[in-house]
Design an enzyme around this catalytic site. Structure first.
Site, short mmCIF file in Angstrom:
data_model
loop_
_atom_site.label_atom_id
_atom_site.label_comp_id
_atom_site.label_asym_id
_atom_site.label_seq_id
_atom_site.Cartn_x
_atom_site.Cartn_y
_atom_site.Cartn_z
N HIS A 1 -6.73 -48.51 22.13
CA HIS A 1 -7.31 -49.24 21.01
C HIS A 1 -6.34 -49.33 19.83
O HIS A 1 -6.76 -49.60 18.71
CB HIS A 1 -8.60 -48.57 20.54
N HIS B 1 -14.04 -51.48 25.80
CA HIS B 1 -13.48 -51.03 27.08
C HIS B 1 -13.76 -52.06 28.17
O HIS B 1 -13.66 -51.77 29.35
CB HIS B 1 -14.08 -49.69 27.49
#
Lengths: 328, 328
Positions: B56, B214
């Site tokens: 991320h 995700h």
């Protein structure tokens, strides 16, 4: 084509609207979208104006602001802005100390900026040609101007902010350009909105080594290699061309092309830094991020720019633009 | 899989090495790669620690520094860090005023951070759950924590820098979380390096509406719509859930997922800003960029965070981290 757009014809204006709304404290947009300028100009300084085809964001409009550019002229995607844009920008920001055009070396850009320079009094030009990948290319005679343009704009921008006169700014820009080399690699093609399909085809296990920021061919098509092997070859090409003196200090700039995330760019920075060490180069400054992009291309470039005492100081000097901001 | 890597097993460490080398003035890396910490800690302040699965970036390690986090614990890609990482981070940065864990709402993260909180004295927790897309998800009970986490970390980080005590920091973090909502859309899947293939299949003309960071399923698979239509629906979902009072002031944050370039993000900001207007919301602050990514996913999220006088001031307060830097 999978992009966040409304219509191909309106991408550029809507994106400029978004940029200038999001950074309304820094930027002002010309009513005819001819240029983006500093909202709070500094009177009496020599002005820096750059520009080029869009699709490389944040270059150039994202570098307008304190300590960098006074205005940027955005062309359509991968298309040079026109001389009337540059003339409007000069008129919009010039305050008596002259203007320096910073131009990436593409035939359309050079022709249009030089045409504008002939029509506007007191304009000097710097042409950036940092890409060591190839001599002559799809849109270029000589070497292409790529990510190193950011370094020229930052260093010369800081000197202009300090009050350096135009002739010296031009000499400084030429000096930074001579001290700067870049090379890039593509893992995927970009997709130009008006074309609606990838600029070039590339296999699942392939990379384009030495790609240009418009998807121009590089040195060769090759199988995809490890990050270390890619960094090794790019750095060897850069160092072999730049021939830095032993003990040289440099800025290492790993630039993403738009579709490559920070995790991979930092990994590439680690790889490049390591392979620079045996060349006797000290990495004194670093920049990692997607600053000179090629639309949605996955890929990156590595730029090495040798620093002297003065250019290191101007690199460190305060800057306040949408995309580069430090020291204030 | 086309990524700049050497080997799947070494991506995380090499990327952290690159991050900490490129920002050696701000960051220090634990010798065992358990956490990244502020190089120049401020004694006597309550510490802020966050973390989560990698992939991320720049979240979270890119937000370590003055005015934001004191440490970040990076897990493997899309995998929670372990309690021993958080305990090592507490030991590494705690200076007597306690520690606040800022946790994105995923079951693994919550479990591991809470386990560490039970073992370390003087630790409080804030759980961020700003994603309005779905209740319960692949890895989550309740709502997912996504890009709004940046806002919590920035606002609470500024208050901690000013010396706010731990209990108030926790209350502030909870308040910012309650004032913040996000939703995202994917145009492509991400590819987890260890899997080597896209997490989900998606057609050429499709988007995943309400996707998780995700690649978790969102509200529905839909045909790809215009930027305006996407912004309209996301903003309606956010505003419908947040129910801001008329005349509310807000931060509008358009976040890229890793594979979407700035040009499209700014266009989305322009679209979102326009569709917020009829809802009576004043966009008082903006942030546009790829800050909370999902590896190489093409897509973006929109976050709206209501500002009060104090939270606006903390948002504006100086920050000096690799990925957010202003006011100093």
């Amino acid at each position: 084509m999978k992009k966040f757009i409304n219509a191909v014809d309106t991408i550029l204006h809507e994106s400029l609207d978004g940029l200038c709304e999001a950074h309304a404290d820094i930027l002002a947009l010309d009513a005819d979208y001819k240029f983006v300028r500093r909202k709070h100009p500094k009177q009496g300084k020599a002005c820096l104006i750059s520009g080029g085809g869009s699709g490389h964001e944040p270059l150039h409009a994202g570098f307008v602001g304190f300590g960098m550019l006074d205005a940027a002229c955005p062309g359509q995607v991968f298309t040079s802005p026109t001389p009337d844009q540059m003339l409007a920008a000069v008129e919009g920001v010039e305050s008596g100390a002259g203007t320096l055009f910073i131009i990436k070396n593409y035939e359309g850009d050079v022709m249009n900026f030089e045409m504008a320079a002939e029509m506007a009094p007191g304009v000097a030009t710097v042409v950036v040609n940092d890409d060591v990948a190839v001599e002559d290319s799809l849109y270029t005679t000589g070497r292409r101007g790529v990510a190193g343009t950011l370094v020229v704009e930052k260093v010369v921008g800081a000197a202009a902010e300090e009050g350096m006169p135009l002739a010296q700014l031009k000499a400084l820009g030429d000096r930074v350009n001579r001290a700067t080399r870049s090379m890039g690699v593509a893992l995927t093609s970009c997709t130009v909105p008006a074309a609606g399909k990838p600029t070039f085809a590339i296999g699942d296990g392939e990379m384009e080594f030495g790609v240009g920021i418009h998807g121009e061919p590089g040195r060769r098509r090759d199988r995809l290699k490890s990050a270390d092997a890619i960094a090794e070859e790019i750095c060897a090409a850069i160092v072999g061309d730049l021939k830095p003196a032993a003990g040289a200090r440099a800025l290492l700039f790993v630039n993403g092309f738009g579709g490559t995330p920070a995790m991979e760019l930092y990994l590439m920075h680690h790889a490049a830094r390591r392979v620079m060490a045996p060349h006797g180069i000290t990495i004194a400054r670093s920049l990692v991020g997607s600053y000179v992009t090629s639309l949605d291309m996955a890929g990156c470039s590595i730029t090495l720019s040798l620093l002297e005492d003065d250019t290191a100081r101007w690199w460190d000097a305060p800057v306040h633009t949408p995309a580069l901001r430090w020291g204030m």
